[in-house]
Write an enzyme that holds these catalytic residues in place. Structure first.
Site, PDB file in Angstrom:
ATOM      1  N   GLY A 103     -16.087  61.930   3.301  1.00  0.00           N
ATOM      2  CA  GLY A 103     -16.531  62.845   2.221  1.00  0.00           C
ATOM      3  C   GLY A 103     -15.698  63.178   0.910  1.00  0.00           C
ATOM      4  O   GLY A 103     -14.474  62.745   0.939  1.00  0.00           O
ATOM      5  N   ALA A 104     -16.400  63.759  -0.006  1.00  0.00           N
ATOM      6  CA  ALA A 104     -15.574  64.383  -1.283  1.00  0.00           C
ATOM      7  C   ALA A 104     -15.904  65.639  -1.641  1.00  0.00           C
ATOM      8  O   ALA A 104     -17.028  65.871  -1.333  1.00  0.00           O
ATOM      9  CB  ALA A 104     -15.836  63.127  -2.477  1.00  0.00           C
ATOM     10  N   GLY A 105     -15.258  66.193  -2.430  1.00  0.00           N
ATOM     11  CA  GLY A 105     -15.380  67.415  -2.764  1.00  0.00           C
ATOM     12  C   GLY A 105     -14.948  67.737  -4.068  1.00  0.00           C
ATOM     13  O   GLY A 105     -14.130  66.815  -4.921  1.00  0.00           O
ATOM     14  N   GLY A 106     -14.583  69.176  -4.327  1.00  0.00           N
ATOM     15  CA  GLY A 106     -14.003  69.613  -5.866  1.00  0.00           C
ATOM     16  C   GLY A 106     -12.528  69.506  -5.718  1.00  0.00           C
ATOM     17  O   GLY A 106     -11.745  69.367  -6.416  1.00  0.00           O
ATOM     18  N   MET A 107     -11.905  69.432  -4.411  1.00  0.00           N
ATOM     19  CA  MET A 107     -10.506  69.204  -4.541  1.00  0.00           C
ATOM     20  C   MET A 107     -10.001  67.696  -4.378  1.00  0.00           C
ATOM     21  O   MET A 107      -8.818  67.458  -4.665  1.00  0.00           O
ATOM     22  CB  MET A 107      -9.877  69.883  -3.228  1.00  0.00           C
ATOM     23  N   GLY A 108     -10.855  66.914  -3.820  1.00  0.00           N
ATOM     24  CA  GLY A 108     -10.270  65.558  -3.465  1.00  0.00           C
ATOM     25  C   GLY A 108     -11.260  64.803  -2.638  1.00  0.00           C
ATOM     26  O   GLY A 108     -12.554  65.104  -2.352  1.00  0.00           O
TER      27      GLY A 108
ATOM     28  N   ASP B 223     -13.415  80.432   1.895  1.00  0.00           N
ATOM     29  CA  ASP B 223     -14.522  79.701   1.861  1.00  0.00           C
ATOM     30  C   ASP B 223     -15.112  79.310   3.251  1.00  0.00           C
ATOM     31  O   ASP B 223     -15.471  78.037   3.592  1.00  0.00           O
ATOM     32  CB  ASP B 223     -14.147  78.460   1.105  1.00  0.00           C
TER      33      ASP B 223
END
Length: 419
Positions: A24-29, A139
């Protein structure tokens, strides 16, 4: 957890880990599935290039990784390795197989009360270890909870804290997930372990209802509801609703601690697993004869006590089950042959039931003795043969064989003398 093939721009090796798939991918990396030389699988997260150039982020990220190393507990994904000095900092945690709580709810719908309580108890226990290490998740939400075969696991803790540590709000936007953020996060106040308690309450409500307790809408609308409106818990089971509402209190000091949550949720999970819930124990339709000299109790009082005598403590759920099982067996036991109905002792036992009156013909008030028989009799019942003793049978067989051999030898000797 869904996996995707590596893209052309993705690295193939990070540190000592070989990368296999995208998780997966998110706001941090980006998070990758990797493995070391021994084949141990890890979830490896590589930080975004723009964040990697922020020295303030690097220093806070280093403090969070140091705190994550101190976390002990089975409800978190264990930190395996990290490189804070790399061109793009990365860290690797133990790979947890299983769907996220968000994906499970999306596919199967809301969970029953017993599952919600069990998951909440495990998460509360995990947060105790996280907070003892000096870390606040900040979070916690359904997508950051993985349902592994060994129980729920918390992932991505500490990273949101490091990211939002500079300021919580930038240009009116809160760092985190609207609907699971605590009011103090929205206001920009200091976060405490109570912040994670609020998020856990919102997560449990989501698991029980299939939706956020603050509904749906834009980020601004959701944040306003979190601060100014009460949560909607109409779909939360009655056994869980008061505790979830306490977790969603607007003021942090009014929320329960994670240790209190863990103990209370374990009690609820155990009660729901036994099928008791908050209702009174089932009452048998068979009437209970009142004791002599004592007025018959109202039906409501008898139902509330489950047929017990006043002043006697309530039996545990396992004792109720054993009592009902023993009564059912006694009622199904047939009378032995050769004995009339008056000679049978009363089969009513326990739970405040009156035993057979001693004046009945052949009735016995003492306990039964001797081994149980298939027909309901005992070792002292007349007309029933005792089971054969295997040792005695062997002894008799040995004597019979010896005597037979002696007789045969005598006959053979007599014939030899006559010849």
């Amino acid at each position: 957890m869904a996996m995707m093939r590596l893209r052309r721009e993705d690295p193939r090796v990070v540190g000592s880990f070989r990368l296999h798939r995208r998780l997966g991918a998110g706001g941090m990396g980006v998070v990758y599935l990797g493995s070391d030389r021994r084949g141990q699988r890890v979830a490896l997260k590589v930080i975004r290039p723009d964040l990697a150039e922020d020295q303030e982020f690097r220093s806070r990220f280093a403090r969070e990784v140091s705190a994550a190393r101190r976390i002990r507990g089975g409800c978190t994904a264990r930190l395996v390795a990290a490189d804070l000095e790399a061109e793009r900092p990365w860290f690797a945690t133990q790979y947890v197989p299983g769907p996220s709580l968000h994906d499970k709810i999306a596919e199967e719908g809301p969970l029953p009360a017993v599952d919600v309580a069990a998951i909440g108890a495990a998460l509360s226990e995990g947060l105790v270890a996280v907070h003892e290490a000096g870390v606040v998740h900040r979070d916690l939400k359904p997508s950051n909870i993985l349902l592994s075969p060994k129980g729920p696991r918390i992932i991505d803790f500490g990273i949101a804290w490091a990211t939002g540590a500079s300021t919580l709000t930038h240009v009116g936007t809160a760092v985190g997930s609207p609907g699971f953020l605590a009011p103090e996060q929205v206001r920009g106040a200091a976060v405490t372990p109570a912040t994670d308690v609020f998020a856990l309450g919102a997560t449990l409500a989501y698991a029980a209802m299939g939706d956020s307790p603050f509904g749906q809408g834009s980020s601004e609308v959701m944040l306003y509801r979190v601060v100014h409106e009460e949560p909607q818990l109409h779909g939360v089971p009655d056994a869980l609703a008061p505790l979830v509402r306490a977790c969603l209190a607007k003021e942090p000091e009014e929320r329960p601690s994670t240790l209190q949550l863990s103990l209370r949720l374990k009690e609820i999970a155990a009660r729901e697993a036994q099928g008791l819930g908050m209702t009174a124990p089932p009452v048998e339709a068979r009437p209970v004869a009142p004791r002599s000299g004592r007025a018959e109790r109202p039906e409501r009082a008898d139902r509330a006590t489950g047929g017990r005598r006043a002043g006697r403590p309530a039996p545990r759920p396992t004792e109720r089950y054993t009592e009902r099982t023993a009564q059912g067996r006694a009622q199904r036991t047939p009378a032995p042959r050769g004995r009339g109905p008056q000679s049978l002792p009363s089969s009513r036992t326990g739970g405040g039931r009156a035993q057979g009156h001693p004046s009945q013909a052949g009735a016995r008030t003492g306990p039964r003795t001797g081994p149980r028989r298939p027909g309901g009799g005992t070792g002292t019942s007349p007309g029933l043969r005792r089971p054969a003793n295997p040792r005695l049978l062997r002894q008799r067989l040995f004597v019979f064989v010896v005597v037979t051999l002696v007789v045969l030898a005598g006959i053979a000797g007599a014939q030899a003398l006559q010849g």
